[in-house]
Design a protein around this motif. Sequence first.
Motif, PDB file in Angstrom:
ATOM      1  N   ALA A 218       0.837  -1.204   0.000  1.00 23.08           N
ATOM      2  CA  ALA A 218       0.000   0.000   0.000  1.00 23.08           C
ATOM      3  C   ALA A 218       0.871   1.252   0.000  1.00 23.08           C
ATOM      4  O   ALA A 218       0.449   2.326  -0.430  1.00 23.08           O
ATOM      5  CB  ALA A 218      -0.913   0.003   1.223  1.00 23.08           C
ATOM      6  N   ALA A 219       2.109   1.121   0.489  1.00 24.71           N
ATOM      7  CA  ALA A 219       2.988   2.282   0.614  1.00 24.71           C
ATOM      8  C   ALA A 219       4.176   2.231  -0.330  1.00 24.71           C
ATOM      9  O   ALA A 219       4.763   3.265  -0.653  1.00 24.71           O
ATOM     10  CB  ALA A 219       3.495   2.384   2.060  1.00 24.71           C
ATOM     11  N   GLU A 220       4.549   1.017  -0.781  1.00 25.00           N
ATOM     12  CA  GLU A 220       5.773   0.884  -1.579  1.00 25.00           C
ATOM     13  C   GLU A 220       5.524  -0.025  -2.766  1.00 25.00           C
ATOM     14  O   GLU A 220       4.658  -0.905  -2.723  1.00 25.00           O
ATOM     15  CB  GLU A 220       6.883   0.245  -0.724  1.00 25.00           C
ATOM     16  CG  GLU A 220       7.368   1.088   0.430  1.00 25.00           C
ATOM     17  CD  GLU A 220       8.265   0.265   1.353  1.00 25.00           C
ATOM     18  OE1 GLU A 220       9.436   0.628   1.475  1.00 25.00           O
ATOM     19  OE2 GLU A 220       7.794  -0.726   1.923  1.00 25.00           O
ATOM     20  N   ASP A 221       6.353   0.147  -3.812  1.00 20.46           N
ATOM     21  CA  ASP A 221       6.336  -0.737  -4.965  1.00 20.46           C
ATOM     22  C   ASP A 221       7.239  -1.935  -4.634  1.00 20.46           C
ATOM     23  O   ASP A 221       8.458  -1.788  -4.525  1.00 20.46           O
ATOM     24  CB  ASP A 221       6.863   0.041  -6.179  1.00 20.46           C
ATOM     25  CG  ASP A 221       7.003  -0.831  -7.419  1.00 20.46           C
ATOM     26  OD1 ASP A 221       6.781  -2.049  -7.331  1.00 20.46           O
ATOM     27  OD2 ASP A 221       7.349  -0.276  -8.479  1.00 20.46           O
ATOM     28  N   ALA A 222       6.625  -3.101  -4.467  1.00 20.21           N
ATOM     29  CA  ALA A 222       7.379  -4.274  -4.001  1.00 20.21           C
ATOM     30  C   ALA A 222       8.535  -4.605  -4.951  1.00 20.21           C
ATOM     31  O   ALA A 222       9.645  -4.918  -4.508  1.00 20.21           O
ATOM     32  CB  ALA A 222       6.454  -5.476  -3.857  1.00 20.21           C
TER      33      ALA A 222
END
Length: 349
Positions: A218-222
Amino acid sequence: MQSTYKAVEVSAPGVLRVVERPIAEPGAGQVRIRVEACGICHTDAATVTGVYPGLTLPRVPGHEVVGRIEALGSGVSKWKIGQRVGVGLIAGEDGVCQPCRRGDMVNCENPVVSGVTADGGYAEVMIAEARAIASVPDELTSADAAPLLCAGITTYNALRNAGLRGGDLVAVQGIGGLGHLGVQFARQMGFHTVAIGRGRDKEKLAKDLGAHIYIDTAAEDAAAVLQRMGGAKAILATGTSGGAMGPLVSGLAARGKLIVVGVPGDQIQLNAFPLVFGGRSIYGSLTGTAIDSEDTLAFSVLENIRPMIETAPLEQAADAYARMMQGKARFRMVLVTKDGVARGVKNAA
Ligand SMILES: NC(=O)c1ccc[n+]([C@@H]2O[C@H](COP(=O)([O-])OP(=O)(O)OC[C@H]3O[C@@H](n4cnc5c(N)ncnc54)[C@H](OP(=O)(O)O)[C@@H]3O)[C@@H](O)[C@H]2O)c1
Ligand SMILES: [Zn+2]
Ligand SMILES: [Zn+2]
């Protein structure tokens, strides 16, 4: 002895109901098991909604089954009355199709599938093929052993068969029934372990389970985070969203593998560039055989791996199933029968 047993069957799509059934004798090569515990796997949804290929209703779901053998069919010599055993999803091969003849039983073209072609473990009693049951070690309670027979074996087999080496960067996407065991296996197999989930609420749990790193999508591009770490040698995709799987390929190192074990309803969209430039690959992995289950159970005992479970009485299967579908289970719902309780398995209610 009682002549009937309680079961929870899917009588029509979406309807789980408690029924009383006559107890049948096991046929040739089969055993009758007095069920103590049965995990609720997301794959059970394909039985409950009636979409599993080859399914006919009514059908009793459940393929993470642990109980004790109480009757032997003719020709069964390996197993004894009273022995504690487990049954998984692929619960018997035909032995004659091409994959079987090549020794690849899990990919049998005409398998017995618990809860699909045969009644499964949401019941006090289950009939199983003797050739496809696994011995359950004494160190594990029936409720702890149950999830290892599908969620466990699926992630354990996928990881151990991926050609990885100790220290490799390995990510597990989706921290649910499968994923929370995948994180533990990855850690205990010696990998640099990354858990990928949505939101912060599972971060602490994932780290407690052994993840070195947690990525909140939800917060970062994996994929970008994994690339900054050098790229993952493997990503085990356990989630139920195809949309979330495709972009992960970009998080793989050269020659890295996206191993698909989740079975989303939507398509997995792929970009050819990271596949071609870097020789990355994507493939699926299907649970395993009974001897793989015994390996999973043995490794879990060896490395003290246990599922995190919430138990519920068999009769409350519909509520427990709904809790799993809503993503509320931490992390596996396990149904416990009255025989399970009598044998010391703790039940929530
Ligand atoms: N290959 C096999 O042999 C095999 C065996 C068993 C099960 N399965 C399949 O594996 C899948 C998972 O089963 P399970 O029992 O672990 O299910 P579960 O406990 O219900 O967990 C579902 C998982 O899906 C993730 N998820 C749901 N919606 C998502 C979204 N929109 N984007 C990203 N992730 C999402 C959740 O991730 P969060 O952690 O982010 O909430 C959670 O980890 C199912 O499709 C099941 O049919 C396959
Ligand atoms: Zn399953
Ligand atoms: Zn076969």
